[in-house]
Design a protein around this motif. Structure first.
Motif, mmCIF file in Angstrom:
data_model
loop_
_atom_site.group_PDB
_atom_site.id
_atom_site.type_symbol
_atom_site.label_atom_id
_atom_site.label_comp_id
_atom_site.label_asym_id
_atom_site.label_seq_id
_atom_site.Cartn_x
_atom_site.Cartn_y
_atom_site.Cartn_z
ATOM 1 N N PHE A 183 37.175 55.128 -107.275
ATOM 2 C CA PHE A 183 37.694 53.772 -107.093
ATOM 3 C C PHE A 183 37.062 53.252 -105.801
ATOM 4 N N PRO A 184 35.838 52.706 -105.868
ATOM 5 C CA PRO A 184 35.096 52.372 -104.645
ATOM 6 C C PRO A 184 35.861 51.415 -103.740
ATOM 7 N N LEU A 185 35.881 51.739 -102.437
ATOM 8 C CA LEU A 185 36.596 50.899 -101.480
ATOM 9 C C LEU A 185 36.068 51.125 -100.070
ATOM 10 N N GLN A 186 36.370 50.157 -99.201
ATOM 11 C CA GLN A 186 36.094 50.255 -97.770
ATOM 12 C C GLN A 186 37.410 50.226 -97.004
ATOM 13 N N VAL A 187 37.467 51.009 -95.942
ATOM 14 C CA VAL A 187 38.673 51.098 -95.119
ATOM 15 C C VAL A 187 38.408 50.445 -93.767
ATOM 16 N N ASP A 188 39.249 49.486 -93.398
ATOM 17 C CA ASP A 188 39.188 48.844 -92.078
ATOM 18 C C ASP A 188 37.788 48.369 -91.698
ATOM 19 N N GLY A 189 37.055 47.834 -92.673
ATOM 20 C CA GLY A 189 35.752 47.247 -92.397
ATOM 21 C C GLY A 189 34.649 48.239 -92.080
ATOM 22 N N VAL A 262 46.040 52.764 -92.038
ATOM 23 C CA VAL A 262 44.974 51.768 -91.970
ATOM 24 C C VAL A 262 45.579 50.366 -92.019
ATOM 25 N N ARG A 263 44.755 49.378 -91.672
ATOM 26 C CA ARG A 263 45.239 47.997 -91.668
ATOM 27 C C ARG A 263 44.712 47.173 -92.842
ATOM 28 N N ARG A 264 43.608 47.600 -93.424
ATOM 29 C CA ARG A 264 43.021 46.807 -94.513
ATOM 30 C C ARG A 264 42.193 47.692 -95.435
#
Length: 300
Positions: A183-189, A262-264
């Motif tokens: 599930f491709p994603l980025q954490v906190d930019g 995390v925040r985002r």
């Protein structure tokens, strides 16, 4: 503003259990001096509309009478309307199948919830916001994808109303089908997009799901963070051996598990996926997830 609680009652919750118990419970609250108005739902998503209309009329205190799904609909009636305005309060009467969020504070369910209301106890609570291609949803417990969402989807579609038996049955059917996928994603930019296959991902505000499964033992409801839990590509036998650890929270110690506050989150999905959010099963093309710090007061 109206200091009266508006009780949003889902009489069908708990297979109709709520309908039988709600009258005496509300009378007990009124006898204790609480002012309570009542609105009953007759179908899915009606609670959201009732709450949105009531907030516009000046209600700021709400009582979710039912299970996790009722609370979820109430929260989505409060937001985004309540952003930047007087902070609403949400209390619970868990007369449905369960209330995973309330278990963060007690295992005594209804009795504790009523005591908290009469004692006027409250605490700040974050609200998590998921933006997807069709809109925005809000939640206070957790959102998950992968195995945990597969189990919830199976339960909703084939074992609705079966309680804990349905939950366990869904687990074992999903074990038989068993999928590990990215599930491709980025954490906190961060620059890196995480495309690693996994068994499940959860994005949590509180600790529990399914009533007693401690999926995020480090989560705190008012810390301004998303508790992100990832369990990598564990095998079927490994999951079976480790299923009990999902109930006591020790699964996060497994070598294939990770957790962080995390925040985002920014998702890079190619298509919609099944998600479980606060007991509800949806199919969404997720885009981003962030936090509204302490946007809600919860009566606990």
């Amino acid at each position: 503003m109206n200091d009266t609680y508006l009780a949003i009652v889902n009489p069908a919750a708990g297979g109709g259990r709520c309908r039988k118990l709600v009258g005496p419970a509300l009378e007990r609250l009124r006898a204790g001096g609480l002012q309570v108005d009542v609105a009953e739902t007759s179908g899915p998503s009606e609670a959201t509309k009732l709450v949105r209309d009531a907030y516009a009329r000046g209600y700021r205190r709400f009582l979710a009478v039912g299970g996790d799904g009722t609370s979820y609909e109430v929260v989505n009636g409060l937001f985004p309307e309540a952003l930047g305005r007087e902070q609403p309060a949400l209390a619970f009467l868990p007369l449905g199948t369960g209330n995973s969020f309330l278990r963060e504070f007690t295992s005594r369910g209804v009795d504790h919830a009523m005591e908290a209301l009469l004692a006027k106890r409250s605490a700040p609570c974050d609200v998590l916001r998921l933006t997807h291609k069709q809109g925005v949803i809000y939640y206070i417990n957790l959102l998950s994808v992968g195995f945990t969402a597969d189990v919830a989807t199976m339960r909703a579609r084939r074992f609705s109303g079966w309680g804990e038996v349905g939950y366990q049955s869904s687990i074992f059917i999903c074990l038989a089908r068993f999928r590990r996928r990215p599930f491709p994603l980025q954490v906190d930019g961060e620059d890196r997009i995480d495309r690693r296959p996994c068994l499940f991902l959860t994005f949590n505000n509180s600790k529990f799901t399914g009533g007693t499964m401690m999926i995020a033992p480090k989560a705190e409801v008012s810390d301004g963070l998303i508790e992100y839990v990832r369990w990598g590509p564990i095998g079927r036998l490994g999951l079976i051996r480790n299923l009990p650890t999902l109930y006591d929270g020790t699964h996060i110690n497994h070598p294939l598990a990770e957790r962080r506050g995390v925040r985002r989150i920014d998702f890079h999905l190619d298509a919609p996926v099944d998600v479980m959010v606060d007991g509800e099963v949806l199919t969404l093309h997720c885009e981003s997830l962030d936090v509204l710090p302490q946007a809600l007061n919860v009566v606990v």
